[in-house]
Design a protein around this motif. Structure first.
Motif, PDB file in Angstrom:
ATOM      1  N   ARG A  15      27.364  44.185  49.500  1.00 28.27           N
ATOM      2  CA  ARG A  15      27.586  42.852  48.919  1.00 28.27           C
ATOM      3  C   ARG A  15      27.512  42.929  47.397  1.00 28.27           C
ATOM      4  O   ARG A  15      28.311  42.310  46.691  1.00 28.27           O
ATOM      5  CB  ARG A  15      26.542  41.880  49.456  1.00 28.27           C
ATOM      6  N   LYS A  18      30.637  44.473  45.883  1.00 32.93           N
ATOM      7  CA  LYS A  18      31.729  43.508  45.855  1.00 32.93           C
ATOM      8  C   LYS A  18      31.483  42.427  44.799  1.00 32.93           C
ATOM      9  O   LYS A  18      32.404  42.011  44.094  1.00 32.93           O
ATOM     10  CB  LYS A  18      31.893  42.875  47.236  1.00 32.93           C
ATOM     11  N   LEU A  19      30.227  41.993  44.677  1.00 29.65           N
ATOM     12  CA  LEU A  19      29.878  40.911  43.762  1.00 29.65           C
ATOM     13  C   LEU A  19      30.179  41.260  42.307  1.00 29.65           C
ATOM     14  O   LEU A  19      30.682  40.417  41.563  1.00 29.65           O
ATOM     15  CB  LEU A  19      28.398  40.560  43.932  1.00 29.65           C
ATOM     16  N   THR A  21      32.471  42.930  41.128  1.00 28.02           N
ATOM     17  CA  THR A  21      33.917  42.899  40.860  1.00 28.02           C
ATOM     18  C   THR A  21      34.478  41.477  40.910  1.00 28.02           C
ATOM     19  O   THR A  21      35.629  41.249  40.549  1.00 28.02           O
ATOM     20  CB  THR A  21      34.691  43.771  41.868  1.00 28.02           C
ATOM     21  N   ALA A  22      33.663  40.511  41.336  1.00 32.58           N
ATOM     22  CA  ALA A  22      34.126  39.125  41.471  1.00 32.58           C
ATOM     23  C   ALA A  22      34.122  38.369  40.146  1.00 32.58           C
ATOM     24  O   ALA A  22      34.683  37.281  40.062  1.00 32.58           O
ATOM     25  CB  ALA A  22      33.259  38.391  42.490  1.00 32.58           C
ATOM     26  N   TYR A  23      33.490  38.934  39.148  1.00 33.50           N
ATOM     27  CA  TYR A  23      33.372  38.285  37.841  1.00 33.50           C
ATOM     28  C   TYR A  23      34.084  39.119  36.783  1.00 33.50           C
ATOM     29  O   TYR A  23      34.117  40.344  36.879  1.00 33.50           O
ATOM     30  CB  TYR A  23      31.897  38.150  37.442  1.00 33.50           C
ATOM     31  N   ARG A  26      30.486  42.071  34.386  1.00 37.63           N
ATOM     32  CA  ARG A  26      29.512  42.490  35.403  1.00 37.63           C
ATOM     33  C   ARG A  26      28.203  41.699  35.331  1.00 37.63           C
ATOM     34  O   ARG A  26      27.635  41.343  36.357  1.00 37.63           O
ATOM     35  CB  ARG A  26      29.203  43.976  35.282  1.00 37.63           C
ATOM     36  N   SER A  28      27.594  38.782  34.796  1.00 40.82           N
ATOM     37  CA  SER A  28      27.672  37.450  35.405  1.00 40.82           C
ATOM     38  C   SER A  28      27.171  37.450  36.843  1.00 40.82           C
ATOM     39  O   SER A  28      26.810  36.403  37.375  1.00 40.82           O
ATOM     40  CB  SER A  28      29.100  36.920  35.355  1.00 40.82           C
ATOM     41  N   ALA A  29      27.123  38.605  37.468  1.00 37.54           N
ATOM     42  CA  ALA A  29      26.631  38.721  38.842  1.00 37.54           C
ATOM     43  C   ALA A  29      25.109  38.832  38.896  1.00 37.54           C
ATOM     44  O   ALA A  29      24.528  38.857  39.983  1.00 37.54           O
ATOM     45  CB  ALA A  29      27.262  39.940  39.517  1.00 37.54           C
TER      46      ALA A  29
END
Length: 176
Positions: A15, A18-19, A21-23, A26, A28-29
């Motif tokens: 998780r 993946k997280l 790469t969602a922002y 980096r 920001s996660a």
């Protein structure tokens, strides 16, 4: 991530991978990762901080600075149910201080303390964003508002019953 060894479960490590790469950035996660890690491990230990810092490419000190800002993030284990009583101006004017004193007396603990059985911890907090419904309390992620001492007693009784009906944990913290 350069480290192949993780202190987290394989599911949480995936998780996190993946997280980040969602922002677009980096870092920001960071807060979501800290919350997820805390939920899995119980508190934000040195090992947790170091691994998350590496994952978001920050120093451990930068991660600790963020942890110190948010009341939902903690370095020491809390009780199964963490009771946060707001005493900011709106809650204070509508009984927040009295509610905190009531919880302290009822649970037999003070600010940032945990009951001997580990079921409850208590913390006075500045604001939980429920000014229109003061006084307000947050227990873990659940909000309770427009409270009186009697209503708070019912809430504490409900959480106590949940703790007593929950499966006992083995030495690894897993239900048996």
């Amino acid at each position: 991530m350069s480290t192949t060894i993780t202190i987290f479960s394989p599911e949480l490590a995936a998780r996190f991978d993946k997280l980040v790469t969602a922002y677009p950035v980096r870092r920001s996660a960071l807060v979501p990762m800290l919350l997820y890690a805390q939920d899995e491990v119980g508190c934000l230990s040195d090992a947790v901080i170091e691994e998350i810092a590496e994952r978001v490419q920050l120093s451990p000190l930068e991660v600790r600075n963020v942890i110190s800002y948010y009341s939902l993030l903690h370095l020491k284990p809390h009780g199964k149910f963490h009771v946060q009583v707001c005493t900011n101006i709106s809650c204070m004017l509508r009984g927040g201080n009295e509610l905190l004193a009531h919880c302290s007396q009822r649970l037999g603990i003070g600010h940032k303390e945990t009951t001997p059985d580990g079921v409850f911890s208590l913390e006075e907090v500045e604001c939980i964003g429920a000014c229109c419904w003061a006084p307000a309390v947050q227990v873990n992620y659940d909000f309770h508002d427009n409270l009186t001492p009697e209503a708070m007693d019912k809430i504490l009784d409900e959480y106590r019953a949940k703790a007593q009906s929950a499966p006992k944990a083995d030495s690894n913290g897993k239900g048996v």
